[in-house]
Design an enzyme around this catalytic site. Structure first.
Site, PDB file in Angstrom:
ATOM      1  N   ARG A   1     -12.447 -14.328  -2.129  1.00  0.00           N
ATOM      2  CA  ARG A   1     -11.764 -14.754  -1.119  1.00  0.00           C
ATOM      3  C   ARG A   1     -12.150 -15.895  -0.331  1.00  0.00           C
ATOM      4  O   ARG A   1     -12.087 -17.047   0.514  1.00  0.00           O
ATOM      5  CB  ARG A   1     -10.547 -13.769  -0.599  1.00  0.00           C
ATOM      6  CG  ARG A   1      -9.628 -13.040  -0.937  1.00  0.00           C
ATOM      7  CD  ARG A   1      -9.011 -12.003  -0.942  1.00  0.00           C
ATOM      8  NE  ARG A   1      -7.493 -12.411  -1.245  1.00  0.00           N
ATOM      9  CZ  ARG A   1      -6.774 -11.178  -1.265  1.00  0.00           C
ATOM     10  NH1 ARG A   1      -6.623  -9.723  -0.488  1.00  0.00           N
ATOM     11  NH2 ARG A   1      -6.200 -11.341  -2.742  1.00  0.00           N
TER      12      ARG A   1
ATOM     13  N   SER B   1       0.422  -1.050  -0.235  1.00  0.00           N
ATOM     14  CA  SER B   1       0.248  -0.119   0.218  1.00  0.00           C
ATOM     15  C   SER B   1       1.178   1.015   0.216  1.00  0.00           C
ATOM     16  O   SER B   1       0.857   1.999  -0.831  1.00  0.00           O
ATOM     17  CB  SER B   1      -0.897   0.142   0.869  1.00  0.00           C
ATOM     18  OG  SER B   1      -2.272  -1.045   1.482  1.00  0.00           O
TER      19      SER B   1
ATOM     20  N   ASP C   1      -6.843  -8.084   3.867  1.00  0.00           N
ATOM     21  CA  ASP C   1      -6.097  -8.721   3.423  1.00  0.00           C
ATOM     22  C   ASP C   1      -5.784 -10.410   4.582  1.00  0.00           C
ATOM     23  O   ASP C   1      -4.814 -11.614   3.342  1.00  0.00           O
ATOM     24  CB  ASP C   1      -4.855  -8.057   2.852  1.00  0.00           C
ATOM     25  CG  ASP C   1      -5.842  -7.050   2.172  1.00  0.00           C
ATOM     26  OD1 ASP C   1      -6.742  -7.328   1.248  1.00  0.00           O
ATOM     27  OD2 ASP C   1      -4.999  -5.767   1.972  1.00  0.00           O
TER      28      ASP C   1
HETATM   29  C1  S3P Z   1      -5.260  -0.888  -0.201  1.00  0.00           C
HETATM   30  C2  S3P Z   1      -6.855  -1.448  -0.330  1.00  0.00           C
HETATM   31  C3  S3P Z   1      -7.905  -2.715   0.483  1.00  0.00           C
HETATM   32  C4  S3P Z   1      -6.668  -4.083   0.562  1.00  0.00           C
HETATM   33  C5  S3P Z   1      -5.791  -3.848  -0.738  1.00  0.00           C
HETATM   34  C6  S3P Z   1      -4.914  -2.936  -0.181  1.00  0.00           C
HETATM   35  C7  S3P Z   1      -4.961  -0.739  -0.385  1.00  0.00           C
HETATM   36  O1  S3P Z   1      -8.788  -2.649  -0.566  1.00  0.00           O
HETATM   37  O2  S3P Z   1      -7.795  -5.457   0.586  1.00  0.00           O
HETATM   38  O3  S3P Z   1      -4.923  -5.083  -0.515  1.00  0.00           O
HETATM   39  O4  S3P Z   1      -3.750  -0.369  -0.185  1.00  0.00           O
HETATM   40  O5  S3P Z   1      -5.803   0.975  -0.385  1.00  0.00           O
HETATM   41  P1  S3P Z   1      -9.825  -2.003  -0.226  1.00  0.00           P
HETATM   42  O6  S3P Z   1      -9.505  -0.086  -0.231  1.00  0.00           O
HETATM   43  O7  S3P Z   1     -10.818  -2.720  -1.783  1.00  0.00           O
HETATM   44  O8  S3P Z   1     -10.655  -2.989   1.616  1.00  0.00           O
END
Ligand code: S3P
Length: 450
Positions: free
Chosen positions: A358, A29, A327
């Site tokens: 998932r 992220s 996740d």
């Molecule tokens: C992320 C947000 C999450 C996560 C993804 C990374 C991010 O997704 O599942 O792996 O970096 O903002 P969502 O915003 O769909 O919940």
């Protein structure tokens, strides 16, 4: 490779104790955001510890296509020469975000209020995922989007010419949607307000503050109200990317279920909006200790020690914790298989629209390997069998999803018979060194032809 290459079948077998240190890669992220915010700053942002997985490399290429200069200096050190807020050029070609929902959604936000046109695509997994959750709020700024049926990629966005600021309540817990709106708000005069009812990962807010934007966060009865003042000059930063807690989850869970293990995972990011898995594992009876807690680059960091934990019990996972471990449910369900009793996971509808569905992917693979699972639209229950009682022996479909592939690789480390993956290729999207890192600890996860 995330749907681009030939499948890489793998087999994971029971192994002896895992020992040593697991230096997991940089946070995915934060890596995406470092490149995107670096491209929107004026001047040179330096990044060390960038995750060099396919997802992030696709974002690096995209930032080049929008006019930034992205340079790999080797050893995880990168620089981005940014073009400033509103300075993106129109890309000459289609932007391919590969497998990455975070990449495509954040990049859409970052170009949405600049009057340029860009077309986005991805692999089969990404092209089946919903984009309306991002293009709906972007339309409020004046951005136009035309995609396939159901708001899917490939999709073309026409950035708004005279964007107006937006006040938007995010309807689902999603840091990607929140971040897309905030990034779009950067190039809009006035205040853009984003409200989230449940707190999701806050790296965008923290990093925008670091880059010099005026952003405030208020906890109210409505939820978290984030107010961003548009058209700042973002100042280039030196960023040290912490190691990814979502990647750390795999060696940590592997150590918890493998007899005699003692593994140290140094320098992992422990932002409270990301650390829910570790709290949950402790509630289940896992032997985890945090050493050397500190703060680095605006993010809490610690060294995490994980040991074999023979007395795991199933629990009801606190649903208010879901966003902070979204996740990690796939690998949690693996640990839950070796616990005594049921592990109940509720409030997790978002799991159905990740790189794969998932809940469905894990339920199918766990059942095939001898673990009972009940499921509904936004909940699932894993019926733990205890150590020594999970059969294994089946092949699972990893459905173009890195976390499904790695979760089943971990399952096979403690099942009676080996677990086979039809394709370990997607692992490279987020954790390119997974196989060597796990082998160095003592795991037996191998490609079938090697
Ligand atoms: C992320 C947000 C999450 C996560 C993804 C990374 C991010 O997704 O599942 O792996 O970096 O903002 P969502 O915003 O769909 O919940």
């Amino acid at each position: 490779m995330s749907g681009h290459g030939n499948p890489i079948p793998m087999t994971s077998r029971k192994c002896g104790p895992l020992k040593g240190e697991a230096h997991v890669p940089g946070d995915k992220s934060i890596s995406h955001r470092s490149l995107i915010l670096g491209a929107m700053a004026v001047g040179e942002t330096r990044i060390s510890g960038l995750l060099e997985g396919e997802d992030v490399l696709d974002t690096a290429k995209a930032m080049q296509a929008f006019g930034a200069t992205v340079t790999n200096h080797g050893g995880g050190n990168w620089s981005v020469h940014g073009v400033g807020v509103g300075g993106f050029a129109e890309p000459e070609n289609v932007i391919d975000c590969g497998n990455s929902g975070t990449g495509v959604r954040l990049i859409m936000g970052s170009m949405a209020t600049t009057p340029i046109t860009a077309t986005f695509t991805g692999d089969a997994s990404l092209n089946s995922r919903p984009m309306a959750r991002v293009t709906d709020p972007l339309a409020l700024f004046g951005t136009q989007a035309v995609g396939r049926d159901g708001g899917r990629l490939p999709m073309t966005l026409v950035g708004a010419e005279d964007a107006v600021p937006v006040r938007y309540t995010v309807p689902m817990p999603s840091a990607q949607v929140k971040s897309a709106v905030l990034l779009a708000g950067l190039n809009v005069a006035g205040q853009t307000v984003v409200i989230e009812k449940e707190a999701t990962r806050d790296h965008t807010e923290r990093m925008l503050t670091g880059f010099g934007a005026e952003i405030s966060v208020e906890e109210t009865d409505e939820g978290r109200v984030i107010t961003l003042t548009g058209q700042p000059e973002l100042k280039p930063q030196d960023i040290v990317v912490p190691r990814d807690p979502s990647s750390a989850a795999f060696p940590v869970c592997a150590a918890v279920i493998t007899e005699g293990s003692d593994v140290l995972v140094p320098n992992i990011g422990l932002n409270p909006t990301r650390a829910g898995l570790f709290t949950t594992l402790k509630e289940m009876g896992a032997d985890l200790t945090f050493e050397n807690m500190r703060e680095e680059g605006g993010e809490p960091v610690a060294d995490l020690r994980a040991k074999y934990s023979p007395n795991l019990k199933g629990i009801e996972v606190d649903p208010t914790r879901a966003a902070s471990m979204i996740d990690e449910y796939p690998v949690l369900s693996v640990v839950a298989s070796f616990a005594e009793g049921d592990t109940v996971m509720r409030g997790v509808k978002e799991l159905r629209v990740k790189e794969s569905d998932r809940i469905d992917a894990m339920a199918k693979g766990l059942r095939a390997n001898g673990v009972d699972v009940d499921e509904g639209d936004d909940w699932w229950i894993v019926k733990g069998r205890g150590f020594g009682n999970v059969a294994g022996g089946a092949e699972v479909d990893t459905v173009l999803d890195h976390r499904i592939a790695m979760s089943f690789a971990i399952l096979g480390m403690a099942t009676e018979k080996p677990v086979r993956l039809n394709d370990g290729g997607p692992i490279a999207t987020s954790f390119p060194i997974f196989e060597t890192l796990m082998a160095d600890l003592g795991a037996q996860i191998a490609r079938n032809n090697s």
